[in-house]
Design a protein around this motif. Structure first.
Motif, PDB file in Angstrom:
ATOM      1  N   LEU A 174       6.592  -0.357  -3.724  1.00 58.51           N
ATOM      2  CA  LEU A 174       5.712   0.079  -4.815  1.00 58.51           C
ATOM      3  C   LEU A 174       6.231  -0.438  -6.156  1.00 58.51           C
ATOM      4  O   LEU A 174       5.443  -0.823  -7.030  1.00 58.51           O
ATOM      5  N   ALA A 175       7.552  -0.463  -6.314  1.00 56.87           N
ATOM      6  CA  ALA A 175       8.144  -0.927  -7.573  1.00 56.87           C
ATOM      7  C   ALA A 175       7.868  -2.409  -7.801  1.00 56.87           C
ATOM      8  O   ALA A 175       7.477  -2.814  -8.901  1.00 56.87           O
ATOM      9  N   ILE A 176       8.058  -3.229  -6.768  1.00 56.58           N
ATOM     10  CA  ILE A 176       7.839  -4.665  -6.943  1.00 56.58           C
ATOM     11  C   ILE A 176       6.349  -4.965  -7.110  1.00 56.58           C
ATOM     12  O   ILE A 176       5.960  -5.895  -7.822  1.00 56.58           O
ATOM     13  N   SER A 177       5.495  -4.139  -6.506  1.00 58.47           N
ATOM     14  CA  SER A 177       4.050  -4.290  -6.691  1.00 58.47           C
ATOM     15  C   SER A 177       3.662  -3.957  -8.132  1.00 58.47           C
ATOM     16  O   SER A 177       2.837  -4.639  -8.745  1.00 58.47           O
ATOM     17  N   ALA A 178       4.275  -2.906  -8.685  1.00 60.09           N
ATOM     18  CA  ALA A 178       3.997  -2.517 -10.066  1.00 60.09           C
ATOM     19  C   ALA A 178       4.452  -3.605 -11.041  1.00 60.09           C
ATOM     20  O   ALA A 178       3.764  -3.909 -12.025  1.00 60.09           O
TER      21      ALA A 178
ATOM     22  N   GLY B 299      -0.544 -13.457  -5.816  1.00 58.62           N
ATOM     23  CA  GLY B 299      -1.133 -13.089  -4.528  1.00 58.62           C
ATOM     24  C   GLY B 299      -0.615 -13.941  -3.389  1.00 58.62           C
ATOM     25  O   GLY B 299      -0.323 -13.428  -2.296  1.00 58.62           O
ATOM     26  N   LEU B 300      -0.499 -15.254  -3.618  1.00 58.48           N
ATOM     27  CA  LEU B 300      -0.007 -16.151  -2.575  1.00 58.48           C
ATOM     28  C   LEU B 300       1.445 -15.856  -2.222  1.00 58.48           C
ATOM     29  O   LEU B 300       1.823 -15.824  -1.043  1.00 58.48           O
ATOM     30  N   ILE B 301       2.267 -15.622  -3.254  1.00 56.84           N
ATOM     31  CA  ILE B 301       3.676 -15.295  -3.003  1.00 56.84           C
ATOM     32  C   ILE B 301       3.783 -14.010  -2.199  1.00 56.84           C
ATOM     33  O   ILE B 301       4.522 -13.919  -1.213  1.00 56.84           O
ATOM     34  N   GLY B 302       3.015 -12.999  -2.627  1.00 55.93           N
ATOM     35  CA  GLY B 302       3.032 -11.727  -1.911  1.00 55.93           C
ATOM     36  C   GLY B 302       2.541 -11.864  -0.483  1.00 55.93           C
ATOM     37  O   GLY B 302       3.108 -11.274   0.447  1.00 55.93           O
ATOM     38  N   LEU B 303       1.492 -12.677  -0.283  1.00 57.20           N
ATOM     39  CA  LEU B 303       0.934 -12.862   1.055  1.00 57.20           C
ATOM     40  C   LEU B 303       1.930 -13.550   1.976  1.00 57.20           C
ATOM     41  O   LEU B 303       2.130 -13.139   3.125  1.00 57.20           O
TER      42      LEU B 303
ATOM     43  N   MET C  91       6.950 -10.553   7.526  1.00 57.28           N
ATOM     44  CA  MET C  91       7.533  -9.326   8.051  1.00 57.28           C
ATOM     45  C   MET C  91       6.854  -8.907   9.355  1.00 57.28           C
ATOM     46  O   MET C  91       5.686  -9.195   9.579  1.00 57.28           O
ATOM     47  N   PRO C  92       7.596  -8.206  10.230  1.00 54.54           N
ATOM     48  CA  PRO C  92       7.056  -7.819  11.540  1.00 54.54           C
ATOM     49  C   PRO C  92       6.043  -6.679  11.430  1.00 54.54           C
ATOM     50  O   PRO C  92       5.874  -6.073  10.379  1.00 54.54           O
ATOM     51  N   ALA C  93       5.419  -6.344  12.540  1.00 55.70           N
ATOM     52  CA  ALA C  93       4.409  -5.285  12.574  1.00 55.70           C
ATOM     53  C   ALA C  93       5.001  -3.933  12.213  1.00 55.70           C
ATOM     54  O   ALA C  93       4.325  -3.090  11.610  1.00 55.70           O
ATOM     55  N   SER C  94       6.282  -3.711  12.546  1.00 55.10           N
ATOM     56  CA  SER C  94       6.916  -2.430  12.220  1.00 55.10           C
ATOM     57  C   SER C  94       6.987  -2.212  10.716  1.00 55.10           C
ATOM     58  O   SER C  94       6.892  -1.077  10.239  1.00 55.10           O
ATOM     59  N   TRP C  95       7.159  -3.315   9.966  1.00 58.14           N
ATOM     60  CA  TRP C  95       7.188  -3.207   8.501  1.00 58.14           C
ATOM     61  C   TRP C  95       5.804  -2.811   7.984  1.00 58.14           C
ATOM     62  O   TRP C  95       5.687  -1.948   7.107  1.00 58.14           O
ATOM     63  N   ASP C  96       4.745  -3.444   8.519  1.00 55.26           N
ATOM     64  CA  ASP C  96       3.380  -3.091   8.113  1.00 55.26           C
ATOM     65  C   ASP C  96       3.083  -1.624   8.386  1.00 55.26           C
ATOM     66  O   ASP C  96       2.490  -0.924   7.557  1.00 55.26           O
ATOM     67  N   GLU C  97       3.507  -1.148   9.542  1.00 56.66           N
ATOM     68  CA  GLU C  97       3.257   0.243   9.896  1.00 56.66           C
ATOM     69  C   GLU C  97       3.973   1.195   8.950  1.00 56.66           C
ATOM     70  O   GLU C  97       3.413   2.228   8.558  1.00 56.66           O
ATOM     71  N   ARG C  98       5.181   0.828   8.546  1.00 57.59           N
ATOM     72  CA  ARG C  98       5.927   1.688   7.632  1.00 57.59           C
ATOM     73  C   ARG C  98       5.279   1.718   6.250  1.00 57.59           C
ATOM     74  O   ARG C  98       5.162   2.767   5.620  1.00 57.59           O
ATOM     75  N   MET C  99       4.836   0.564   5.748  1.00 63.87           N
ATOM     76  CA  MET C  99       4.204   0.515   4.435  1.00 63.87           C
ATOM     77  C   MET C  99       2.862   1.249   4.437  1.00 63.87           C
ATOM     78  O   MET C  99       2.458   1.824   3.429  1.00 63.87           O
TER      79      MET C  99
END
Length: 438
Positions: A219-223, A243-247, A253-261
């Motif tokens: 959240l901090a790096i997104s802000a 957006g491209l850098i973030g994408l 990152m793996p699926a476990s990271w997506d699930e945590r976020m």
């Protein structure tokens, strides 16, 4: 071998630290932020390097010929009042013996923060201070980024053992805050290899932030990205680049990271998030009941049973705001927030004035990056107990020292900074006077 090398570096630096206070500040900052002795394997791990650096710096206050004077800045006044208030709350703490231990550590940090604000006067002092802060954490950023890439993001990045940033959440926020510092150093560097190296470090550090799997750091790096986009003159182009850098980074990152976020949006179904909310309610009830708060040591079964909605769910505050509120009451929280408010406002004032001066273009960029770092701390800190960590107070020192440079006729004659840095001065000089800030 590491122990001998580290001891040699510190011992060799001590005479210079005794002679020049600003060198003592750099030595202390390196040891305090990076904890290099925790990376050793032998006798150096337990040596009091921080105390040695602090002692040499104190000695320098009496023998140095450099100008050392504490500026009368509102943020400095708020910091002094907060430190004195912490002494009062510790005297009347619920568990005074345990609270004194934390007070001693916090008091040392705040005292050295004041010494740094008094000693850093020249541009090279300020930039060397930034270099020390940046590289002390960039080491873990590069190491953590490489680890994340090699493991495919399947394992978490952790901070150095001991100290404030040992946990994955804590080191994640620290790395987020240091990225704007590296970006400033990249912008003012005159050597191409330095700019390239810092760009690589920034990318690896961003990967390491994701590798911590810290939702607060994310959240901090997104802000921070949002602030950079809002300040960009070419918002469409900036949105595409960010957006491209973030994408690219997140797709790695793996699926476990997506699930945590994704649990950020479903916090009420996450036991960790609900535990934090329970701790926030506990500290609020405690502050409402005790004007002075409870002191540093309040995260106990006894106090959770008395003040928390869920008595057996004992957690640390996991928020800089609720941490200070519970430990030092509403007065402590107001003083803590005042430090950030006055620092951020001063940075805005520096940006406006520096934009009109050709010799201060570097300050325009520096103050902007420090504001971005502060936004990262304000957002990420809402979910972490890092109220007494050195880095945000070092940001305050950078801003206070920068304002003093801006108004010091003697200091403002400097045309170059540390390692020959120049900065985006020429670009700013071409901008019409009175044009709005980006």
């Amino acid at each position: 071998m590491r122990d001998v090398i580290l001891l040699g570096i510190v011992v060799a630096a001590l005479p210079f630290a005794c002679r020049h206070t600003w060198i003592g500040v750099l030595l202390w900052t390196w040891i305090s932020i990076m904890n290099p002795h925790k990376l050793a394997w032998g006798f150096a791990m337990s040596m009091p390097f921080a105390a040695m650096a602090a002692g040499a710096t104190v000695v320098s206050l009496f023998i140095t010929k450099d100008k050392v004077r504490l500026p009368s800045h509102p943020a400095i006044v708020a910091l002094i009042l907060l430190t004195l208030w912490m002494v009062v709350t510790t005297v009347f703490a619920i568990h005074p013996d345990e609270s004194w231990i934390d007070l001693k550590r916090t008091f040392k940090i705040q005292a050295m923060t004041l010494v740094a604000a008094a000693a850093l006067r020249e541009r090279r002092h300020i930039e060397l201070f930034i270099w020390v802060n940046a590289l002390s954490l960039a080491f873990y950023g590069f190491k953590g980024g490489l680890f994340t890439i090699l493991t495919g993001g399947g394992q978490r990045v952790w901070g150095p053992p001991g100290g404030f940033i040992e946990g994955n959440n804590e080191v994640g926020l620290a790395l987020v805050m240091v990225i704007p510092m590296m970006n400033y150093l990249r912008a003012v560097a005159t050597r191409r290899w330095v700019r390239i190296s810092l760009t690589v470090l920034m990318l690896f550090t961003a990967v390491a932030v994701l590798g911590t799997q810290s939702r607060g750091a994310f959240l901090a790096i997104s802000a921070m990205g949002l602030v950079l986009w809002m300040r960009s003159k070419e918002k469409a182009k900036a949105a595409i680049v960010i957006g491209l850098i973030g994408l690219v980074l997140t797709q790695f990152m793996p699926a476990s990271w997506d699930e945590r976020m994704q649990t950020i949006g479903t916090y009420n179904q996450d036991s960790s998030a609900m535990g934090r909310i329970n701790a926030w309610q506990m500290t609020t009830h405690l502050a409402n009941d005790r004007f002075l708060g409870g002191g540093f040591f309040i995260y106990t079964n006894e106090l959770f049973a008395r003040y928390a909605p869920v008595p057996d769910d004992v957690h640390a505050a996991h928020s800089i705001y609720f941490q200070v509120l519970g430990e030092h009451g509403y007065v402590g929280l107001i003083l803590f927030l005042s430090i950030g408010f006055f620092t951020f406002r001063t940075a805005s004032r520096i940006r406006r004035e520096a934009q009109r001066r050709e010799d201060a273009g570097w300050l325009y960029h520096l103050s902007g990056m420090m504001q971005v770092s502060m936004v990262g701390y304000a957002v990420g800190g809402a979910f972490l107990s890092l109220a007494y960590f050195d880095l945000p107070y070092n940001v305050m020192v950078i801003i206070v020292a920068s304002e003093r440079w801006l108004h010091d006729k003697e200091a403002s004659k400097e045309s170059r900074g540390a390692f020959g840095s120049a900065g985006p001065v020429a670009k700013l000089a071409q901008r019409p006077r009175g044009s709005p800030t980006s």
